[in-house]
Each structure stands twice: as C-alpha cells, then as structure tokens.
Write a protein that holds these residues in place. Sequence first.
Motif, PDB file in Angstrom:
ATOM      1  N   ASP A   1      22.609 -55.697 -26.838  1.00  0.00           N
ATOM      2  CA  ASP A   1      21.739 -55.189 -25.783  1.00  0.00           C
ATOM      3  C   ASP A   1      20.410 -54.733 -26.369  1.00  0.00           C
ATOM      4  O   ASP A   1      20.258 -54.585 -27.577  1.00  0.00           O
ATOM      5  CB  ASP A   1      22.448 -54.019 -25.100  1.00  0.00           C
ATOM      6  N   ASP A   2      19.475 -54.506 -25.482  1.00  0.00           N
ATOM      7  CA  ASP A   2      18.175 -53.932 -25.799  1.00  0.00           C
ATOM      8  C   ASP A   2      17.409 -54.842 -26.754  1.00  0.00           C
ATOM      9  O   ASP A   2      17.272 -56.020 -26.481  1.00  0.00           O
ATOM     10  CB  ASP A   2      18.349 -52.509 -26.340  1.00  0.00           C
TER      11      ASP A   2
ATOM     12  N   SER B   1      10.770 -58.178 -26.895  1.00  0.00           N
ATOM     13  CA  SER B   1      11.379 -58.750 -25.698  1.00  0.00           C
ATOM     14  C   SER B   1      10.826 -60.128 -25.322  1.00  0.00           C
ATOM     15  O   SER B   1      11.592 -61.046 -25.035  1.00  0.00           O
ATOM     16  CB  SER B   1      11.235 -57.781 -24.524  1.00  0.00           C
TER      17      SER B   1
END
Length: 137
Positions: free
Chosen positions: A12-13, A37
């Motif tokens: 995640d993240d 991201s």
Amino acid sequence: MLPPEHPLYAVDDVFNAIFVHGNMLGDGMFYGSGAGSLPTASAVVGDIVEMARHKDENIPLEWRPEKLELADASVVKSAFFVRTKSGKDDVKKAFGDVQFVEGIVDGEIGFVTDVMSEADYNTKSSGLDVIKMIRVR
C-alpha cells in the motif's frame, strides 16, 4: 484482484512489490518504496497493458530456445573463503600457500584459497574443522 491472504494484498501507499514464482526458487517477493505515485502508476498500468496484450504467451527477453545444462559443481573452479577452527599449520599442510584473513572471531582462522575445483577443495579440506565455506571468485 487478490485475496486478503496473498502477500501482495497488503502492499500500500508509496510501496511497490513484485511477486515471482520460479521452478527452483519457489515463491519470492521483492518489496520497497517506489518512485512516487504518478511514475509508479504509469509503470504499473504499462505492465498490466503489456500482460493483457500477451495473455497466456511467453515473451522471451534475450532468452535462447536451447535448454541450458548446469555445470557439475564439483568441476567448476573457484577460490574459497573458509572459516576454520584448525590451526594455520594444518591449513598450510592441506592447501599450501593461502591468504589468511585477519580479524576473525577468537578461536577461528579465516583464509582464501587459490582457484581450484570444488572436488579439490573438498579433498583438501576433509581433514580440517571447517565452520563455513563460501565461493569468492
């Protein structure tokens, strides 16, 4: 897309992971922080599109169709780093001139052998109290 018990489910993240399965390795996962991201999303989408385009295909990447044969480990030549509880005289008697390594744990001697086959190493080291051996070159 993945069940909660799969190792990739918890990634995640800003972290990325790849899960691989090899016939010798079995399952393995490489995990770490990503490049951010947007670059990560772009790379992931590109990979997914590539997989969808070539579903159920094996795309060789500089692979050759010939099956490779593994070399017999006993004949491959290497130098060996060895940790032993045997004395320097015993090491010299077994291997001849070696490079001793200073700073090993008390009661241990470290040394590097000349290049030789693993079969020769096994014969020469059979009389020593070897703690650990690794191939170094």
